[in-house]
Write an enzyme that holds these catalytic residues in place. Sequence first.
Site, mmCIF file in Angstrom:
data_model
loop_
_atom_site.group_PDB
_atom_site.id
_atom_site.type_symbol
_atom_site.label_atom_id
_atom_site.label_comp_id
_atom_site.label_asym_id
_atom_site.label_seq_id
_atom_site.Cartn_x
_atom_site.Cartn_y
_atom_site.Cartn_z
ATOM 1 N N ASP A 18 -0.789 3.849 -4.509
ATOM 2 C CA ASP A 18 -1.019 4.102 -3.082
ATOM 3 C C ASP A 18 -2.077 5.187 -2.910
ATOM 4 O O ASP A 18 -1.769 6.346 -2.615
ATOM 5 C CB ASP A 18 0.307 4.466 -2.393
ATOM 6 C CG ASP A 18 1.254 3.276 -2.315
ATOM 7 O OD1 ASP A 18 0.761 2.127 -2.245
ATOM 8 O OD2 ASP A 18 2.477 3.476 -2.339
ATOM 9 N N LYS A 40 0.968 -1.793 -8.787
ATOM 10 C CA LYS A 40 1.091 -2.405 -7.471
ATOM 11 C C LYS A 40 -0.061 -1.938 -6.587
ATOM 12 O O LYS A 40 -0.320 -0.747 -6.466
ATOM 13 C CB LYS A 40 2.426 -2.012 -6.828
ATOM 14 C CG LYS A 40 2.666 -2.709 -5.496
ATOM 15 C CD LYS A 40 4.052 -2.408 -4.953
ATOM 16 C CE LYS A 40 4.128 -1.142 -4.173
ATOM 17 N NZ LYS A 40 3.332 -1.080 -2.942
ATOM 18 N N ASP A 67 0.846 -6.290 -3.176
ATOM 19 C CA ASP A 67 1.909 -6.075 -2.176
ATOM 20 C C ASP A 67 1.295 -6.032 -0.780
ATOM 21 O O ASP A 67 1.112 -4.965 -0.202
ATOM 22 C CB ASP A 67 2.599 -4.742 -2.546
ATOM 23 C CG ASP A 67 3.676 -4.322 -1.560
ATOM 24 O OD1 ASP A 67 4.252 -5.191 -0.881
ATOM 25 O OD2 ASP A 67 3.948 -3.105 -1.487
ATOM 26 N N LYS A 69 2.491 -8.128 1.747
ATOM 27 C CA LYS A 69 3.580 -8.455 2.692
ATOM 28 C C LYS A 69 3.112 -9.314 3.865
ATOM 29 O O LYS A 69 3.258 -8.926 5.027
ATOM 30 C CB LYS A 69 4.218 -7.171 3.230
ATOM 31 C CG LYS A 69 4.822 -6.263 2.180
ATOM 32 C CD LYS A 69 5.567 -5.108 2.854
ATOM 33 C CE LYS A 69 6.075 -4.087 1.886
ATOM 34 N NZ LYS A 69 5.014 -3.240 1.279
ATOM 35 N N ASP A 72 3.032 -14.067 9.142
ATOM 36 C CA ASP A 72 2.180 -14.686 10.165
ATOM 37 C C ASP A 72 2.653 -16.129 10.323
ATOM 38 O O ASP A 72 3.669 -16.522 9.738
ATOM 39 C CB ASP A 72 0.709 -14.611 9.705
ATOM 40 C CG ASP A 72 -0.269 -14.532 10.870
ATOM 41 O OD1 ASP A 72 -0.092 -15.301 11.851
ATOM 42 O OD2 ASP A 72 -1.207 -13.731 10.800
ATOM 43 N N ILE A 73 1.923 -16.950 11.066
ATOM 44 C CA ILE A 73 2.316 -18.351 11.187
ATOM 45 C C ILE A 73 2.119 -19.042 9.822
ATOM 46 O O ILE A 73 1.315 -18.588 8.996
ATOM 47 C CB ILE A 73 1.513 -19.071 12.303
ATOM 48 C CG1 ILE A 73 0.018 -19.012 12.023
ATOM 49 C CG2 ILE A 73 1.850 -18.481 13.668
ATOM 50 C CD1 ILE A 73 -0.814 -19.905 12.954
ATOM 51 N N PRO A 74 2.895 -20.094 9.561
ATOM 52 C CA PRO A 74 2.873 -20.697 8.220
ATOM 53 C C PRO A 74 1.476 -21.034 7.696
ATOM 54 O O PRO A 74 1.160 -20.739 6.527
ATOM 55 C CB PRO A 74 3.722 -21.969 8.407
ATOM 56 C CG PRO A 74 4.700 -21.595 9.476
ATOM 57 C CD PRO A 74 3.919 -20.710 10.429
ATOM 58 N N THR A 131 12.859 -0.955 2.462
ATOM 59 C CA THR A 131 13.777 0.080 1.964
ATOM 60 C C THR A 131 13.728 1.354 2.817
ATOM 61 O O THR A 131 14.545 2.250 2.631
ATOM 62 C CB THR A 131 13.455 0.424 0.498
ATOM 63 O OG1 THR A 131 12.034 0.504 0.349
ATOM 64 C CG2 THR A 131 13.984 -0.624 -0.440
ATOM 65 N N ARG A 192 14.022 6.767 -6.992
ATOM 66 C CA ARG A 192 13.767 8.193 -7.177
ATOM 67 C C ARG A 192 14.491 8.668 -8.431
ATOM 68 O O ARG A 192 15.685 8.447 -8.573
ATOM 69 C CB ARG A 192 14.298 9.002 -5.967
ATOM 70 C CG ARG A 192 13.532 8.717 -4.666
ATOM 71 C CD ARG A 192 12.131 9.303 -4.763
ATOM 72 N NE ARG A 192 11.302 9.024 -3.595
ATOM 73 C CZ ARG A 192 10.507 7.945 -3.460
ATOM 74 N NH1 ARG A 192 10.463 7.029 -4.397
ATOM 75 N NH2 ARG A 192 9.742 7.809 -2.402
ATOM 76 N N ARG A 226 5.400 7.683 -5.204
ATOM 77 C CA ARG A 226 5.209 9.128 -5.106
ATOM 78 C C ARG A 226 5.822 9.967 -6.219
ATOM 79 O O ARG A 226 5.186 10.957 -6.640
ATOM 80 C CB ARG A 226 5.644 9.618 -3.711
ATOM 81 C CG ARG A 226 4.608 9.232 -2.646
ATOM 82 C CD ARG A 226 5.173 9.277 -1.251
ATOM 83 N NE ARG A 226 6.107 8.171 -1.023
ATOM 84 C CZ ARG A 226 6.677 7.923 0.149
ATOM 85 N NH1 ARG A 226 6.399 8.688 1.187
ATOM 86 N NH2 ARG A 226 7.488 6.894 0.279
#
Length: 252
Positions: A18, A40, A67, A69, A72-74, A131, A192, A226
């Site tokens: 990230d 990722k 990742d 995610k 939306d429409i198919p 999560t 964590r 993190r």
Amino acid sequence: MTLTFDAHPRSNLIVALDFDSLSTAVKFAKQIAPLVGMFKIGGQLFTAAGPAAVKEIAALDVGVFLDLKFHDIPNTVAGAVLSAASLPGVELLNVHALGGSAMLHAGVQAISAGVAMGANRARLLAVTILTSMDDKALLEVGIAGPVTDRATKLAVMSQKAGVDGVVASVQEALAIREACGRDFLIVTPGVRPKDESSSAQRDDQSRTATPAEAIRAGADFIVVGRPILAARDPRAATQTIVEEIAAAKQFS
Ligand code: C5P
């Protein structure tokens, strides 16, 4: 590319890159690449650097979990999944289960139409409930909890639509494993390390657990961001997590 999933405990660890710049991400990834199973790439890095991020990280010879995610429409999701699955080194990619079974099915079809079936195609995951959300946050968007029931039902629906696995919290992993069987992939973020699982170190995650708890609950992969990215010594932090995975695997 083959799903990087062997007996070595590092193969269970996915580190979330990230970062907002590709050069920072690559520099960081190089430090820990031999210690991890996959990297990722999420919304932040992909929005900043695009497909080049996937190409450069895959060149380190570590698999990529893209990742993004999709939700939306198919038809749009099918196109996005196909584009994502075609990028080099992508072993895992995901959509939101809340997009519904028609959308999930479109994603599944797109992967199998675009890439030959077999060990080398990217695996499609469905995100159950983020999560970062708890029962109260779920209710706020009009979904009655408890989270575990919702996530398990979404996992079962996703499996019926043909997806290969889910992203869920450790708290739901046992119930999902029981409902969906051994071959269904379970990827758990919100992890964590032990000394960081107190509320002060949870960041924005609501449903957290330690790496050992994740493995014992049946997770195939754990996602850590993190706790490694912000560590004073990222290599040592990664190594400690891999050792914790190894110990948990001995007893599971
Ligand atoms: O920094 P931290 O370990 O909380 O990072 C977790 C990573 O996993 C983030 O990149 C986040 O976007 C991702 N993730 C998540 N929950 C999900 C799906 C993905 O936290 N349900």
